[in-house]
Design a protein around this motif. Structure first.
Motif, PDB file in Angstrom:
ATOM      1  N   TYR A   1       0.813  -1.214   0.000  1.00 36.01           N
ATOM      2  CA  TYR A   1       0.000   0.000   0.000  1.00 36.01           C
ATOM      3  C   TYR A   1       0.844   1.261   0.000  1.00 36.01           C
ATOM      4  N   GLY A   2       2.105   1.131   0.426  1.00 34.63           N
ATOM      5  CA  GLY A   2       2.945   2.314   0.539  1.00 34.63           C
ATOM      6  C   GLY A   2       2.521   3.200   1.683  1.00 34.63           C
ATOM      7  N   LEU A   3       1.996   2.603   2.747  1.00 33.35           N
ATOM      8  CA  LEU A   3       1.451   3.371   3.857  1.00 33.35           C
ATOM      9  C   LEU A   3       2.154   3.005   5.153  1.00 33.35           C
ATOM     10  N   LEU A   4       2.186   3.993   6.023  1.00 36.72           N
ATOM     11  CA  LEU A   4       2.748   3.862   7.353  1.00 36.72           C
ATOM     12  C   LEU A   4       1.731   4.410   8.340  1.00 36.72           C
ATOM     13  N   ALA A   5       1.425   3.637   9.393  1.00 40.59           N
ATOM     14  CA  ALA A   5       0.451   4.064  10.393  1.00 40.59           C
ATOM     15  C   ALA A   5       1.066   3.943  11.772  1.00 40.59           C
ATOM     16  N   PHE A   6       0.791   4.923  12.602  1.00 37.17           N
ATOM     17  CA  PHE A   6       1.230   4.860  13.989  1.00 37.17           C
ATOM     18  C   PHE A   6       0.235   5.630  14.842  1.00 37.17           C
ATOM     19  N   GLY A   7       0.228   5.308  16.114  1.00 41.77           N
ATOM     20  CA  GLY A   7      -0.698   5.953  17.031  1.00 41.77           C
ATOM     21  C   GLY A   7      -0.112   6.058  18.418  1.00 41.77           C
ATOM     22  N   ASN A   8      -0.755   6.912  19.217  1.00 41.51           N
ATOM     23  CA  ASN A   8      -0.387   7.019  20.619  1.00 41.51           C
ATOM     24  C   ASN A   8      -1.657   7.190  21.438  1.00 41.51           C
TER      25      ASN A   8
ATOM     26  N   PHE B   1      -2.281  -3.486   8.683  1.00 39.49           N
ATOM     27  CA  PHE B   1      -2.837  -3.340   7.345  1.00 39.49           C
ATOM     28  C   PHE B   1      -3.181  -4.722   6.792  1.00 39.49           C
ATOM     29  N   GLY B   2      -4.182  -4.770   5.933  1.00 39.26           N
ATOM     30  CA  GLY B   2      -4.548  -6.027   5.294  1.00 39.26           C
ATOM     31  C   GLY B   2      -5.797  -5.875   4.463  1.00 39.26           C
ATOM     32  N   GLU B   3      -6.064  -6.922   3.682  1.00 40.84           N
ATOM     33  CA  GLU B   3      -7.274  -6.938   2.862  1.00 40.84           C
ATOM     34  C   GLU B   3      -8.447  -7.429   3.711  1.00 40.84           C
TER      35      GLU B   3
ATOM     36  N   SER C   1      -0.376 -10.371   4.975  1.00 38.52           N
ATOM     37  CA  SER C   1      -0.565  -9.026   4.455  1.00 38.52           C
ATOM     38  C   SER C   1       0.138  -8.901   3.115  1.00 38.52           C
ATOM     39  N   PRO C   2      -0.442  -8.171   2.171  1.00 41.12           N
ATOM     40  CA  PRO C   2       0.234  -8.008   0.868  1.00 41.12           C
ATOM     41  C   PRO C   2       1.538  -7.239   1.029  1.00 41.12           C
ATOM     42  N   TYR C   3       2.444  -7.463   0.100  1.00 41.40           N
ATOM     43  CA  TYR C   3       3.717  -6.758   0.155  1.00 41.40           C
ATOM     44  C   TYR C   3       4.225  -6.506  -1.252  1.00 41.40           C
ATOM     45  N   GLU C   4       5.159  -5.597  -1.335  1.00 39.39           N
ATOM     46  CA  GLU C   4       5.814  -5.269  -2.603  1.00 39.39           C
ATOM     47  C   GLU C   4       7.128  -6.035  -2.696  1.00 39.39           C
ATOM     48  N   VAL C   5       7.368  -6.662  -3.817  1.00 37.89           N
ATOM     49  CA  VAL C   5       8.630  -7.363  -4.039  1.00 37.89           C
ATOM     50  C   VAL C   5       9.767  -6.352  -4.039  1.00 37.89           C
TER      51      VAL C   5
ATOM     52  N   LEU D   1       3.623  -6.269  -6.917  1.00 36.06           N
ATOM     53  CA  LEU D   1       2.932  -6.516  -5.667  1.00 36.06           C
ATOM     54  C   LEU D   1       2.542  -7.984  -5.554  1.00 36.06           C
ATOM     55  N   VAL D   2       2.598  -8.485  -4.333  1.00 36.41           N
ATOM     56  CA  VAL D   2       2.119  -9.828  -4.006  1.00 36.41           C
ATOM     57  C   VAL D   2       0.940  -9.653  -3.065  1.00 36.41           C
ATOM     58  N   ASN D   3      -0.235 -10.036  -3.545  1.00 33.58           N
ATOM     59  CA  ASN D   3      -1.459  -9.788  -2.797  1.00 33.58           C
ATOM     60  C   ASN D   3      -2.031 -11.103  -2.285  1.00 33.58           C
ATOM     61  N   PHE D   4      -2.452 -11.094  -1.025  1.00 30.07           N
ATOM     62  CA  PHE D   4      -3.103 -12.253  -0.425  1.00 30.07           C
ATOM     63  C   PHE D   4      -4.539 -11.885  -0.070  1.00 30.07           C
ATOM     64  N   SER D   5      -5.310 -11.551  -1.056  1.00 30.66           N
ATOM     65  CA  SER D   5      -6.691 -11.150  -0.815  1.00 30.66           C
ATOM     66  C   SER D   5      -7.516 -12.345  -0.373  1.00 30.66           C
ATOM     67  N   PRO D   6      -8.473 -12.157   0.542  1.00 32.82           N
ATOM     68  CA  PRO D   6      -9.312 -13.285   0.959  1.00 32.82           C
ATOM     69  C   PRO D   6     -10.059 -13.925  -0.202  1.00 32.82           C
ATOM     70  N   SER D   7     -10.480 -13.129  -1.188  1.00 34.12           N
ATOM     71  CA  SER D   7     -11.226 -13.703  -2.305  1.00 34.12           C
ATOM     72  C   SER D   7     -10.342 -14.535  -3.216  1.00 34.12           C
ATOM     73  N   SER D   8      -9.046 -14.190  -3.290  1.00 30.56           N
ATOM     74  CA  SER D   8      -8.143 -14.938  -4.169  1.00 30.56           C
ATOM     75  C   SER D   8      -7.528 -16.146  -3.472  1.00 30.56           C
TER      76      SER D   8
END
Length: 1263
Positions: free
Chosen positions: A639-646, A913-915, A987-991, A1009-1016
């Motif tokens: 996804y190219g995303l980063l999440a953090f919280g406090n 993160f995930g599908e 979780s999907p990842y980028e090679v 991208l390598v995707n592990f979608s529940p539907s696939s």
């Protein structure tokens, strides 16, 4: 009336919905709820697949006390203050043993080339260990009852151990039977009768190299006696004014050397023992006035000879002059006129000179010195003039900087370890000795079941180390320094200087994707660094993003305002723009407003191959308040995303476009789907939007008289900002809680620092605010970092356990009535980054009668408003006007809907993160972010991401809360997704692709991208997947997208879960949990059946809680001490194969023969005289020792231990007798067979002769 309310509550909740009685009714067993379709999953794991045991321990032995070396087997043993023993050989041969008593190891003695070890412990017990098995065990123990052991000596190839005591007596122990001999050398017989003073404890024992029948005894007072064992009297006595620390013989046995407490070395000749023939002060200089400098004691000296030089080696520790203050500990090597002083980084515990021969009457030929320091282990090469050290093959530098976090990755991509090693090898230190590591004993082979494993450790100095942990070994791969991203901190002034950190770069948590090689680091200064891996140098401009993630404002907004103007609909809340400066900015405290804690380098930075920083996200100071520490983190390369919280909220960053997508308070993530009724307040006159106070600081909540009190997790009973009274120091005792009477008047005193503990990687630190305006003020405890370790009379209770409601504790209230204070003050940075290695818990257990937990006790003492969520009957504790008058707590009338303060802080405890399906009516899965909070709420946030490569680089992503809410008891710890077949959805990842690789015009670089979608990942189940959510109290399995609870299991009632992970074991998956009461549990998936529950590891300090982590393959690790990592397995398969994975400590080696000294030396008395010790010390000659003097204790193995002793090295004599008997029997059988053969031959000869006579006169045709 109560029953009627419960019926109404049951009617208002529909079956199968989140929070329904159907989902929360399980007490200790999983319960199935009605489901739209039948889920048929064949679970493969059973209880027989699990068994927990320790595998191997890595690192430096913590608090070492003793050292021993076997010159034939070439293995070394190190004893520790906690009763541990580490035995080391060649790389891969590393064994850890532990005395059951836990007493400190005073001395170690190898039975040279016998495969056995004798240990003397501080509880005056001798132990005999059998090293001929991969897991050493105690064969015998001997407990001294009336005397204390001070020194032991075991001559080479002897079965009699000399034991010196504090009273000055010398006892003799038979190693085979481990019983005392009746032969005793009493101190009053060893010294002259005219001597009126006691000589002191025995500090040295050794047999003369010239005559085995002569024993040299050194007493602490300076007396040295040579005792003739045959005639039972002293040959000579030496009296010296200075105390003796050690004695060392010359190999010819004609002279010896002593080291003394005044820093001197004395040489004594046996021909004239009236005075030493040489006295030297190696480091003592004579002043102008003729006086010698006073020197420190020389604790040990070794006197060794060499063939290649007529000058001996004299090696000693200590002896420096007192005038040279600040000098580091030294090891001095004197060889002829050359004196070499080696300075050490740590105090010297013990050292040993390694020699070519085990015989003490031969030329020693030293080749190395093993030096055991307090925090290091080095070996010095004596064969080279510059005395270089050997490169240590063991991972002894884990604690080079205190460890603050750990991560464990099993079954990594096979190419990641070689590439990390190749890059890390370029930065290795040089200058080591070229010779092979001299501790080369034992054998170790690579096991059959090996797969790539990597351990990551974060440290207080900001460094990160990658370790190759494959095949139960540990080897350094690569080191990353996060401090290079920032400018060097400048000295601060004023309050900023008070809050300045000594370790501002300390690593708090890490997130790593081995496939994409994206690495993310959270630092203690509320910063996040994103790294990308490259095999090439790079000249990179580091992008820095600043954002405010602060708590709510002065007065919370009413629900109507929230509904009309939700935070996630306000674009200003998503942008990194700074709101107008608050009034606090004009004050000195606000001078740092909108500033970062650290300054990122603004110039392009040249980065070597390896991990290269690409993005830095920092939380800003607001209104003079530093940002709260980050409590959760996740990064996804696909996804190219980063999440953090406090504890204030959540932030999502697009690290591809370098932009902030979401910056929102936790409260506003719910939108209209807030599961709690939060008490509202009247709005302010100048009402601000939610987006404003979503970003605001917290300092303007409080007057200047309010003080911040913080508890460090290095010592949870110590305050670092202010002096602690003596009463507070006494409160460190686990059985006393004295609270000063001035606690309500002096904000500098904290009644009882509360142990804060969290199951995720963030720092267990919280802060208490105190308002000193009046006696009616309350001390508020932030619920985001609430007390997580409650011990009442040794019983561990959950942080979410309900306070006692049976009684109504009385609280003093001032004339102006109770005050409601906000929670979650701004966090001042640490003064010093505390390591996970130095966190200990001091928990009082008294003064708690009538309280359900420590939290209830804090309520009584300080008026702490706390929230506790329970699925059966959710309760709330809030102040009403009537309750204020009554000075008591009471439950809310509602039992089905929680009602808490609007300003209650809710921390983001875990992210993933995930599908998944963001909403119930979604037909297809989409990228989502799972958010878990400290109030037991799981939120699902869908993310819209363009699929096209070009669009992903340019178009903005949209993120918005969906309103999907799942609820559990306790803080959320872990998320996982399963397909309907029960398989884990990754979780999907980028090679991985090298960002600095040369461009190829024919093949443009595109993301793969390598995707592990529940539907696939499934076809039989159609749409949908299973979501596993685990909190510190229970685990649930939901069916998505309907969000129906399928299974629920209450993991613990009396404790709480610290760490939980979904891991693969035996080609299947399970949920592994580690609880604060020390239990390690595994649950099947998806049915949550209990598979294993073992009370394995009592939580004695927070180091374990901070560093415990599970991984695939049934393995886990934790920091067992500040310097050691302990790996364990909970897989039966690995336990079965562990023996072949461990190294062999003992290898059959022939003992080297003694040198032939020649005829002339033998004729003139040069050869050593042997003595039959059996005749001297045996029961026939010496009798039996007193039974009250020592008690023999068989080893824990019982008869098996006895058999092992008979089959081990200490049974040489018994085995020799058996061998002789067998040989005699075989000789007898051979003699009988020979006689039979002779008889048979004679009979044959007789028959042949008779046949010859019979046929002698016959013709051939007559035959």
């Amino acid at each position: 009336m109560k029953k009627f309310r419960k019926v109404l509550d049951g009617l208002t909740t529909s079956p199968g919905t989140i929070g329904s009685p159907t989902c929360g009714s399980a007490a200790s067993t999983p319960t199935a709820a009605p489901t739209p379709r039948e889920i048929d999953v064949q679970e493969m794991l059973v209880s027989e697949n699990f068994q927990i045991c320790k595998t191997v321990r890595h690192g430096f032995p913590y608090q070492p006390t003793a050292l021993a070396f076997d010159p034939v087997q070439k293995i070394v043993a190190i004893g520790t203050r906690t009763g541990g023993i580490r035995i080391l050989g060649r790389p891969g041969v590393d064994c850890y043993c532990q005395h059951e008593s836990g007493a400190a190891v005073l001395q170690l003695q190898f039975l040279i080339n016998e495969g056995a070890l004798v240990t003397a412990c501080a509880d005056d017990t001798l132990h005999l260990w059998n090293l001929r098995q991969r897991r050493p065990a105690v064969l015998h123990s001997l407990k001294f009852n009336r005397e204390r052991i001070t020194f032991c000596h075991l001559p080479f190839q002897s079965k009699w151990l000399y034991v010196g005591t504090e009273r000055g007596n010398t006892h003799i122990v038979n190693i085979e039977s481990f019983i005392l001999s009746g032969y005793v050398i009493m101190w009053n017989k060893a010294i002259e009768l005219a001597t009126k003073t006691h000589p002191g404890p025995v500090v040295h024992l050794s047999d003369s190299p010239k005559d085995e029948g002569k024993l040299l005894i050194g007493f602490e007072s300076g007396t040295v006696v040579q005792w003739d064992l045959r005639v039972k009297k002293a040959d000579f006595r030496i009296y010296y004014d200075e105390a003796i620390h050690s004695v060392s013989w010359h190999h010819e046995g004609k002279q010896f050397m002593c080291s003394h407490s005044d820093g001197s070395l004395t040489m004594w000749n046996l021909r004239n023992t009236t005075k030493p023939f040489q006295i030297t002060f190696p480091h003592g200089k004579v002043g102008k006035d003729g006086r010698k400098e006073s020197c420190k004691p020389i604790l040990k000296v070794e006197y060794k000879t060499s063939r290649n030089s007529s000058e001996p080696f004299i090696i000693f520790s200590g002896g420096l002059s007192y005038d040279k203050a600040g000098r580091r500990p030294t090891l001095t090597i004197m060889h002829g006129k050359a004196i070499t002083v080696l300075e050490m980084d740590h105090p010297i515990v013990e050292f040993m000179v390694l020699c070519e021969t085990p015989y003490n009457n031969e030329i020693q030929e030293p080749y190395a010195v093993v030096v055991l320091l307090e925090k290091d282990f080095i070996v010095v090469d004596l064969t080279q003039s510059n005395f270089p050290i050997f490169e240590n093959p063991y991972p002894m530098d884990i604690h080079e900087s205190p460890v603050t976090c750990t991560a464990y990755f099993a079954d990594c991509p096979p190419d990641i370890i070689p590439i990390l090693y190749s890059i890390g090898a370029k930065n290795k230190k040089t200058g080591y000795s070229q010779k092979e590591w001299p501790v080369s004993g034992g054998t170790w082979t690579l096991g059959s079941q090996t797969y790539p494993e990597i351990i990551i450790t974060g440290h207080a100095d900001g460094s990160i180390k990658f370790w190759d942990a494959s095949a139960i070994t540990l080897q350094m791969l690569y080191k990353l320094k996060t401090s290079k991203v920032f400018e060097k901190p400048k000295p601060s002034e004023g309050r900023a200087a008070d809050l300045a950190e000594e370790d501002p770069f300390a690593v708090q948590m890490v997130s790593w994707c081995p496939h994409s090689r994206v690495f993310c680091v959270v630092g203690i200064s509320a910063h996040v660094i994103l790294y990308r891996f490259s095999k090439y140098d790079g000249n990179t401009q580091i992008v820095s993003l600043d954002l405010r993630l602060q708590g709510d404002g002065e007065d919370p907004v009413s629900p109507s305002e929230t509904e009309n103007n939700p935070c996630f609909s306000d674009p200003s809340c998503h942008s990194p723009q700074h709101p107008p400066a608050s009034p606090g900015c004009g004050t000195p405290d606000g001078a740092k407003d909108s500033n970062q804690c650290l300054k990122v380098k603004s110039r392009p930075v040249r980065m070597p191959p390896g991990y290269q920083a690409e993005l830095v996200v920092q939380l800003l100071w607001v209104d003079g308040e530093p940002p709260q520490q980050i409590t959760s983190l996740d990064v996804n390369s696909a996804y190219g995303l980063l999440a953090f919280g406090n504890c204030n909220g959540l932030a999502v960053v697009d690290y591809i476009q370098k932009s902030i997508l979401l910056c929102m308070s936790t409260l506003d993530l719910y939108g209209a789907a807030d599961p709690y009724q939060r008490l509202t307040r009247s709005p302010r006159k100048n009402r601000q939007s939610t987006s404003d106070f979503c970003m605001r600081g917290l300092s303007n909540f409080y007057s200047d008289s309010k003080k911040r009190i913080r508890t460090s997790y290095q010592s949870l009973t110590e305050l670092t900002d202010n002096q602690v009274s003596m009463d507070m120091e006494r409160s460190k005792s686990p059985t006393s809680v004295p609270y000063p009477t001035s606690i309500h008047n002096d904000p500098r005193i904290l009644p009882e620092p509360v142990a804060s503990l969290r199951a995720s990687h963030y720092s267990p630190v919280f802060y208490l605010l105190d308002n000193v305006k009046g006696p009616g003020r309350k001390l508020s405890l932030p619920t985001d970092l609430k007390t997580d370790l409650d011990h009442v009379n040794g019983h561990c209770t959950s942080p979410t356990s309900q306070p006692c409601s049976a009684g109504k504790p009385r609280l003093p209230v001032g004339p102006e009535g109770p005050r409601l204070t906000r929670r979650g003050p701004g966090r001042p940075p640490f003064r010093k980054a505390q390591s996970a290695a130095c966190m200990e818990i001091s928990l009082p257990v008294s003064h708690t009668e009538g309280y359900a937990s420590r939290r209830a006790m804090l309520q009584q003492l300080h008026g702490v408003s706390m929230y506790s969520h329970d699925e059966h009957h959710t309760t709330s504790y809030c102040w009403t006007e009537r309750e204020s008058r009554e000075n008591s707590f009471s439950r809310s009338r509602s039992s089905s809907v929680s009602s808490i303060d609007r300003d209650t802080k809710e921390a983001v405890t875990t992210l993933q993160f995930g599908e998944s399906y963001g909403r119930k009516n979604d037909a297809l899965p989409s990228p989502c972010l799972w958010v878990g909070t400290s109030l037991g709420v799981a939120l699902l946030i869908p993310i819209s991401i363009p699929t096209d490569h070009e669009e992903r680089l340019e178009e903005a992503l949209t993120v918005g809360p969906s309103g999907g809410v799942l609820m559990l008891k306790g803080s959320i710890l872990r998320f996982a997704s399963l397909d309907c077949g029960g398989s884990l959805i990754q979780s999907p990842y980028e090679v991985w692709r090298d960002p600095n690789a040369p461009e190829d015009p024919d093949r443009p670089r595109r993301r793969k991208l390598v995707n592990f979608s529940p539907s696939s990942s499934q076809e039989a189940c159609g749409d949908g997947h299973l979501a596993v959510v685990c909190s510190e109290k229970q685990a649930k399995v939901f069916l998505m997208p309907s969000q129906t609870c399928l299974f629920v299991h209450n993991i613990t009632e009396s404790s709480f879960v610290l760490r939980a992970d979904v891991v693969s074991v035996c080609n299947s998956i399970c949920l592994a949990c580690f609880c604060a009461n020390g239990h390690v549990m595994t649950l099947s998936l998806p049915s949550l059946r209990p598979l294993m529950d073992v009370n394995y590891l009592p939580l004695t300090d927070m180091r374990i809680a901070r560093t415990f982590c599970f991984t695939n393959g049934g393995q886990a690790l934790y920091l067992s001490s500040p310097t050691e990592v302990q790996r364990i397995t909970y897989s039966q398969e690995m336990c079965d194969n562990l023996q072949e994975m461990l190294g062999e400590l003992f290898t059959p080696i022939e003992t080297p023969e003694a040198q032939n000294r020649g005829f002339l030396k033998g004729f003139f008395g040069g050869n050593a005289q042997n003595v039959d010790r059996e005749e001297l010390f045996g029961e026939a000659a010496a009798g039996k020792a007193s039974r009250s003097l020592a008690q023999h204790i068989p080893g824990p193995a019982g008869m098996e231990g006895m058999k092992a002793a008979a089959g081990g090295v200490v049974g040489d004599l018994a085995r020799a007798r058996i061998a002789l008997d067998e040989r005699g029997q075989r000789l007898g059988e051979l003699e009988e067979r020979t006689a039979l053969m002779m008889t048979s031959a004679e009979t044959f000869s007789k028959h042949a002769h008779e046949l010859m006579l019979k046929c002698k006169d016959k013709k051939w045709y007559q035959l």
